[in-house]
Design an enzyme around this catalytic site. Structure first.
Site, PDB file in Angstrom:
ATOM      1  N   ARG A  73       0.870  -1.193   0.000  1.00  0.00           N
ATOM      2  CA  ARG A  73       0.000   0.000   0.000  1.00  0.00           C
ATOM      3  C   ARG A  73       0.904   1.240   0.000  1.00  0.00           C
ATOM      4  O   ARG A  73       1.858   1.301   0.774  1.00  0.00           O
ATOM      5  CB  ARG A  73      -0.946   0.008   1.214  1.00  0.00           C
ATOM      6  CG  ARG A  73      -1.958  -1.138   1.162  1.00  0.00           C
ATOM      7  CD  ARG A  73      -3.110  -0.915   2.120  1.00  0.00           C
ATOM      8  NE  ARG A  73      -3.995   0.155   1.683  1.00  0.00           N
ATOM      9  CZ  ARG A  73      -4.956   0.685   2.454  1.00  0.00           C
ATOM     10  NH1 ARG A  73      -5.124   0.251   3.691  1.00  0.00           N
ATOM     11  NH2 ARG A  73      -5.730   1.652   1.998  1.00  0.00           N
ATOM     12  N   ASP A 227      -2.759   9.149   7.627  1.00  0.00           N
ATOM     13  CA  ASP A 227      -1.893   8.117   7.031  1.00  0.00           C
ATOM     14  C   ASP A 227      -0.488   8.637   6.781  1.00  0.00           C
ATOM     15  O   ASP A 227       0.474   7.870   6.738  1.00  0.00           O
ATOM     16  CB  ASP A 227      -2.499   7.600   5.729  1.00  0.00           C
ATOM     17  CG  ASP A 227      -3.749   6.807   6.041  1.00  0.00           C
ATOM     18  OD1 ASP A 227      -4.825   7.425   6.165  1.00  0.00           O
ATOM     19  OD2 ASP A 227      -3.639   5.584   6.228  1.00  0.00           O
TER      20      ASP A 227
END
Ligand code: MRU
Length: 349
Positions: A73, A227
């Site tokens: 990711r 994030d």
């Protein structure tokens, strides 16, 4: 021995624990979002290196495992942070010692995440108490959150949820507006499930409802996770966070971001230009999975067949829209200067 994870793709309808036995198991769990949330992605990757080192601890094996996990990711910087940290310690060791060492490091990363969650709770609780103090006694503090930055996304009590759980546990009345968080519904499926199980009053809302509630004075605070936060305080988080921050700004609702220090990318200054935004598959948008009346789980199609789909998974909220960053070391202004006050040891970029 194996690593056990909660399969978050099965929640809230089933609580299923899955065993990760190999590097590929760990990579697939991150890629397919059985585990998700920036801190948990980092922790799982560290354990993935341990799984790899048990069978192939050569320099080649270490490099391959690092690359495989890093490719899962792109947006949450905790992934790179955890992998680089473990690799840096392992390269200086003989292969025979790498499995034991990586296990210790993965454990340390998890233990540190617990301490970080607790630090964010301690830093954020006074914020909620202060709002409660300005309201009539017994009136709940209404907090809006987006996505899931809760215990499922970390090792302990979450980041955005940490001050909320702390307030609730301390008897400060809170009520949480839970953004559904399309397309994967982390709010509706995960945050709501967490809050329900902890007894925290909450209401799930459609993603589009937040601005309306803010206009009506029904949101006291926004607290979200991140994030990747740049050294200048730009915040990348789940898609839709930016719109919430814009609405909060327009309505003078304080908008805070819970930022564990491993989510800070000290190499970046411009979030909009520099943070890679994950583009996920069309099916996340075109289909929905849920429980039918007979209890079975089914997937249904939503769109006209043939309509093209775009699915950017994150957006960047510029620092100017953020009231403050709640870190494990305290709350700071969302700026390079603000972050430097709390993290003076980080070299300026
Ligand atoms: O795509 P996800 O579910 O991994 O995205 C998660 C988020 O955006 C969270 O808000 C973020 O990772 C913080 S988790 C403490």
């Amino acid at each position: 021995m194996a690593v056990e994870i909660i399969d978050q793709t099965r929640l809230p309808h089933a609580f299923v624990v899955v065993r990760l036995e190999t590097l590929d198991d760990a990579a697939q769990a991150i890629r397919a979002m059985l585990v998700r949330g920036a801190p948990l992605i980092g922790a799982t990757a560290a354990w993935g290196l341990w799984l790899a080192m048990r069978t192939e601890a050569s320099d080649l094996g270490l490099g391959r495992a690092h690359a495989t996990l890093l490719a899962t990711r792109p947006t949450a910087v905790n992934l790179r942070w955890a992998l680089d940290r473990v690799r840096a310690q392992l390269v200086g060791l003989p292969p025979a010692e790498r499995a034991a060492a990586s296990r210790k490091l993965a454990t340390a990363i998890c233990d540190e995440d617990v301490a970080i969650n607790r630090g964010i709770a301690a830093a954020g609780l006074p914020l909620i108490r202060a709002v409660a103090g300005r309201k009539p006694p017994g009136t709940p503090v209404n907090i809006l959150t987006h996505c899931n930055a809760g215990w499922l996304a970390t090792v302990d009590i979450g980041t955005a949820t940490a001050p909320i759980y702390a307030a609730h546990d301390a008897g400060v009345p809170v009520h949480v507006w839970v953004d559904e968080t399309r397309p994967r519904n982390q709010g509706a499926s995960l945050t709501a499930w967490e809050l329900l199980n902890h007894g925290v009053p909450h209401t799930v809302i459609a993603d589009n409802a937040g601005g309306h509630l803010m206009q009506r004075g029904e949101v006291d605070l926004v607290i979200v996770g991140t994030d990747r936060t740049t050294a200048t305080g730009d915040v990348c988080n789940k898609i839709g966070t930016y719109l919430k921050a814009l609405a909060a700004h327009d309505n003078a609702v304080p908008c805070y971001v819970a930022v564990p220090s491993p989510s800070i990318d000290w190499t970046l200054r411009d979030g909009l230009r520099e943070i890679p935004i994950e583009e996920r598959g069309a099916r996340e948008l075109s289909h929905l999975t849920g429980r039918l009346a007979d209890g079975s789980i089914a997937m249904v199609a939503l769109l006209p067949e043939g309509s093209p789909v775009a699915n950017p998974a994150f957006d960047v909220t510029p620092a100017r829209l953020i009231t403050g960053l709640i870190t494990e070391r305290g709350i700071c202004h969302a700026s390079a200067d603000g972050l430097r006050v709390l993290f003076p040891e980080k070299a300026p970029v």
